[in-house]
Design a protein around this motif. Structure first.
Motif, mmCIF file in Angstrom:
data_model
loop_
_atom_site.group_PDB
_atom_site.id
_atom_site.type_symbol
_atom_site.label_atom_id
_atom_site.label_comp_id
_atom_site.label_asym_id
_atom_site.label_seq_id
_atom_site.Cartn_x
_atom_site.Cartn_y
_atom_site.Cartn_z
ATOM 1 N N GLY A 57 0.791 -1.219 0.000
ATOM 2 C CA GLY A 57 0.000 0.000 0.000
ATOM 3 C C GLY A 57 0.824 1.271 0.000
ATOM 4 O O GLY A 57 0.403 2.291 0.545
ATOM 5 N N ILE A 58 2.006 1.204 -0.630
ATOM 6 C CA ILE A 58 2.916 2.353 -0.657
ATOM 7 C C ILE A 58 2.758 3.092 -1.982
ATOM 8 O O ILE A 58 2.612 2.469 -3.042
ATOM 9 N N GLU A 59 2.829 4.391 -1.942
ATOM 10 C CA GLU A 59 2.723 5.206 -3.147
ATOM 11 C C GLU A 59 3.839 4.856 -4.134
ATOM 12 O O GLU A 59 5.001 4.725 -3.748
ATOM 13 N N VAL A 60 3.477 4.702 -5.402
ATOM 14 C CA VAL A 60 4.434 4.360 -6.453
ATOM 15 C C VAL A 60 4.530 5.519 -7.440
ATOM 16 O O VAL A 60 3.535 5.925 -8.037
ATOM 17 N N LEU A 61 5.742 6.024 -7.612
ATOM 18 C CA LEU A 61 6.006 7.098 -8.557
ATOM 19 C C LEU A 61 6.736 6.526 -9.764
ATOM 20 O O LEU A 61 7.756 5.855 -9.601
ATOM 21 N N THR A 62 6.208 6.752 -10.961
ATOM 22 C CA THR A 62 6.808 6.184 -12.177
ATOM 23 C C THR A 62 7.059 7.281 -13.209
ATOM 24 O O THR A 62 6.483 7.265 -14.300
ATOM 25 N N PRO A 63 7.914 8.235 -12.909
ATOM 26 C CA PRO A 63 8.161 9.311 -13.881
ATOM 27 C C PRO A 63 8.850 8.787 -15.129
ATOM 28 O O PRO A 63 9.716 7.907 -15.042
ATOM 29 N N PRO A 64 8.499 9.306 -16.315
ATOM 30 C CA PRO A 64 9.208 8.905 -17.530
ATOM 31 C C PRO A 64 10.682 9.300 -17.475
ATOM 32 O O PRO A 64 11.545 8.613 -18.003
ATOM 33 N N SER A 67 13.714 13.971 -14.224
ATOM 34 C CA SER A 67 13.673 15.434 -14.315
ATOM 35 C C SER A 67 12.249 15.960 -14.537
ATOM 36 O O SER A 67 12.058 17.173 -14.639
ATOM 37 N N ASP A 68 11.279 15.067 -14.596
ATOM 38 C CA ASP A 68 9.888 15.461 -14.816
ATOM 39 C C ASP A 68 9.433 16.428 -13.717
ATOM 40 O O ASP A 68 9.534 16.110 -12.523
ATOM 41 N N PRO A 69 8.928 17.621 -14.079
ATOM 42 C CA PRO A 69 8.551 18.616 -13.069
ATOM 43 C C PRO A 69 7.516 18.113 -12.074
ATOM 44 O O PRO A 69 7.588 18.421 -10.875
ATOM 45 N N ALA A 70 6.544 17.335 -12.549
ATOM 46 C CA ALA A 70 5.513 16.821 -11.648
ATOM 47 C C ALA A 70 6.118 15.870 -10.613
ATOM 48 O O ALA A 70 5.732 15.881 -9.433
ATOM 49 N N PHE A 71 7.078 15.050 -11.056
ATOM 50 C CA PHE A 71 7.743 14.137 -10.130
ATOM 51 C C PHE A 71 8.548 14.911 -9.091
ATOM 52 O O PHE A 71 8.490 14.622 -7.889
ATOM 53 N N LEU A 72 9.316 15.896 -9.535
ATOM 54 C CA LEU A 72 10.130 16.684 -8.613
ATOM 55 C C LEU A 72 9.256 17.406 -7.588
ATOM 56 O O LEU A 72 9.604 17.483 -6.400
ATOM 57 N N ALA A 73 8.113 17.907 -8.050
ATOM 58 C CA ALA A 73 7.212 18.598 -7.134
ATOM 59 C C ALA A 73 6.645 17.638 -6.093
ATOM 60 O O ALA A 73 6.568 17.971 -4.897
ATOM 61 N N ARG A 74 6.269 16.430 -6.525
ATOM 62 C CA ARG A 74 5.719 15.449 -5.588
ATOM 63 C C ARG A 74 6.788 14.998 -4.596
ATOM 64 O O ARG A 74 6.514 14.829 -3.401
ATOM 65 N N LEU A 75 8.008 14.790 -5.067
ATOM 66 C CA LEU A 75 9.099 14.377 -4.180
ATOM 67 C C LEU A 75 9.359 15.457 -3.127
ATOM 68 O O LEU A 75 9.581 15.143 -1.949
ATOM 69 N N ALA A 76 9.318 16.703 -3.542
ATOM 70 C CA ALA A 76 9.506 17.800 -2.589
ATOM 71 C C ALA A 76 8.381 17.829 -1.564
ATOM 72 O O ALA A 76 8.602 18.126 -0.375
ATOM 73 N N GLU A 77 7.153 17.521 -1.991
ATOM 74 C CA GLU A 77 6.016 17.464 -1.061
ATOM 75 C C GLU A 77 6.216 16.363 -0.022
ATOM 76 O O GLU A 77 5.934 16.544 1.164
ATOM 77 N N ILE A 78 6.693 15.212 -0.482
ATOM 78 C CA ILE A 78 6.911 14.083 0.432
ATOM 79 C C ILE A 78 8.008 14.413 1.429
ATOM 80 O O ILE A 78 7.965 13.999 2.584
ATOM 81 N N ALA A 79 9.019 15.173 0.982
ATOM 82 C CA ALA A 79 10.134 15.625 1.827
ATOM 83 C C ALA A 79 10.833 14.477 2.547
ATOM 84 O O ALA A 79 10.881 14.428 3.784
ATOM 85 N N PRO A 80 11.399 13.514 1.792
ATOM 86 C CA PRO A 80 12.096 12.404 2.448
ATOM 87 C C PRO A 80 13.399 12.870 3.091
ATOM 88 O O PRO A 80 14.028 13.838 2.651
ATOM 89 N N ASP A 81 13.789 12.170 4.149
ATOM 90 C CA ASP A 81 15.097 12.437 4.759
ATOM 91 C C ASP A 81 16.222 11.905 3.879
ATOM 92 O O ASP A 81 17.299 12.497 3.808
ATOM 93 N N LEU A 92 19.691 10.659 -12.442
ATOM 94 C CA LEU A 92 19.045 11.562 -11.509
ATOM 95 C C LEU A 92 19.615 12.966 -11.684
ATOM 96 O O LEU A 92 20.817 13.169 -11.525
ATOM 97 N N PRO A 93 18.776 13.951 -11.991
ATOM 98 C CA PRO A 93 19.264 15.321 -12.153
ATOM 99 C C PRO A 93 19.592 15.943 -10.800
ATOM 100 O O PRO A 93 19.129 15.466 -9.749
ATOM 101 N N GLN A 94 20.374 17.012 -10.823
ATOM 102 C CA GLN A 94 20.742 17.672 -9.577
ATOM 103 C C GLN A 94 19.525 18.151 -8.814
ATOM 104 O O GLN A 94 19.504 18.137 -7.575
ATOM 105 N N ALA A 95 18.489 18.547 -9.535
ATOM 106 C CA ALA A 95 17.268 19.017 -8.873
ATOM 107 C C ALA A 95 16.655 17.941 -7.996
ATOM 108 O O ALA A 95 16.090 18.227 -6.930
ATOM 109 N N ALA A 96 16.767 16.682 -8.421
ATOM 110 C CA ALA A 96 16.264 15.570 -7.601
ATOM 111 C C ALA A 96 17.231 15.260 -6.461
ATOM 112 O O ALA A 96 16.816 14.994 -5.325
ATOM 113 N N LEU A 97 18.529 15.313 -6.756
ATOM 114 C CA LEU A 97 19.535 14.997 -5.736
ATOM 115 C C LEU A 97 19.473 15.960 -4.562
ATOM 116 O O LEU A 97 19.792 15.588 -3.426
ATOM 117 N N ASP A 98 19.047 17.185 -4.818
ATOM 118 C CA ASP A 98 19.043 18.215 -3.776
ATOM 119 C C ASP A 98 17.853 18.129 -2.820
ATOM 120 O O ASP A 98 17.860 18.786 -1.773
#
Length: 308
Positions: A57-64, A67-81, A92-98
């Protein structure tokens, strides 16, 4: 820690299972490659990691693309440690790594800086390495060059295929990844920069890379076949068609010229640049996998015929 796990194929599954079982961490989402066609019916299926996440029952993200903007926005919302990674399969782009505070931490199946790249297990077997292992490191822009948190070692057996070795490393590596996450969480673990010595690269193995050259010595033929078993699978050409080859056995006796077949009642030999090798299982085009002796009887191989 709140984790977003990134991975795609079966070897990533033990790591996700281990993190899900950990009381110290919470896997809040996974990132995996998009659903793809598989099998003879070309059905669209989830990746092994996506399927396991669905079970829990875990959320699955499958960005093409990562660097997909929608994916980056969702990842930022989740705010993982932190984002642990095992064989995700995309850059993985720098925007995701950060985004995660503790970065993306990759489990790589080699002793870095040896065998950076997509196919470290295959490269280690083909090169004749006796020892390999797994490393956890923080992902940076340069390929597999980030600072290392921890390593484990694994002996390469004389008969190991890439599939067998990878299976063992996936299990032991899962424990390493969990302990790395534990150490990052409690502040007891610091990553150490890789040295510039001993760097080697292991690019993705292609079907053409899996074509066997019997002009090589027997030991090299044996290692090449094991390195590409089960995927993409070793092969040679016979009578103008592709013949898939399973692992072989080096025979300590004189043999025929390179590539030439010798059919006996209980074995089929192929010449190499040194000693012959005994074929194990083979698969002719459009046929099922079978013992080489059964294939040879049905094919009626003539004296002097060769695997090209």
């Amino acid at each position: 820690m709140r984790l977003v796990f990134a991975g795609t194929p079966e070897p990533a599954v033990p790591s996700l299972r281990a993190l899900l079982a950990s009381e110290e961490h919470e896997v809040v989402a996974v990132v995996t490659r998009p659903d793809a066609q598989a099998g003879r019916g070309r059905r669209v299926v989830r990746s092994p990691i996506g399927a396991l996440a669905d079970e829990h029952g875990i959320e699955v993200l499958t960005p093409p693309k990562a660097s997909d903007p929608a994916f980056l926005a969702r990842l930022a919302e989740i705010a993982p440690d932190a984002c642990p990674v095992v064989a995700y399969g995309a850059l993985l782009p720098q925007a995701a790594l950060d985004i995660p505070a503790h970065g993306w931490v990759n489990l790589h199946f080699s002793l870095l800086p040896a065998w950076r790249g997509a196919a470290p297990v295959q490269a280690a077997i083909r090169a004749g390495d006796e020892i390999t292992g797994a490393s956890t490191f923080r992902i940076v822009k340069e390929l597999d060059a980030g600072p290392v948190y921890g390593v484990i070692t694994e002996q390469i057996g004389a008969g190991d295929t890439a599939g067998e070795l990878l299976g063992r490393l996936a299990e032991s590596g899962a424990k390493l990844l969990v302990s790395t996450m534990d150490g990052i969480a409690d502040g007891t673990l610091r990553a150490v920069e890789q040295t510039g010595d001993g760097v080697s690269y292991a690019p993705k193995v292609t079907v053409e890379d899996a074509r066997v050259s019997f002009a090589d010595p027997a030991a090299a033929v044996d290692r090449q076949i094991r390195a590409v078993s089960p995927e993409p699978g070793a092969w040679a050409e016979f009578r103008g068609e592709r013949l898939k080859l399973g692992p072989v056995t080096v025979v300590d006796e004189p043999g025929p010229p390179p590539g030439e077949l010798v059919v006996e009642r209980k074995r089929v030999l192929v010449g190499t640049a040194s000693k012959p090798v005994r074929l194990g299982e083979v698969q002719a085009q459009g046929k099922k996998r079978m013992a080489a002796t059964d294939w040879a009887r049905g094919t009626r191989i003539e004296q002097g015929e060769r695997l090209q």
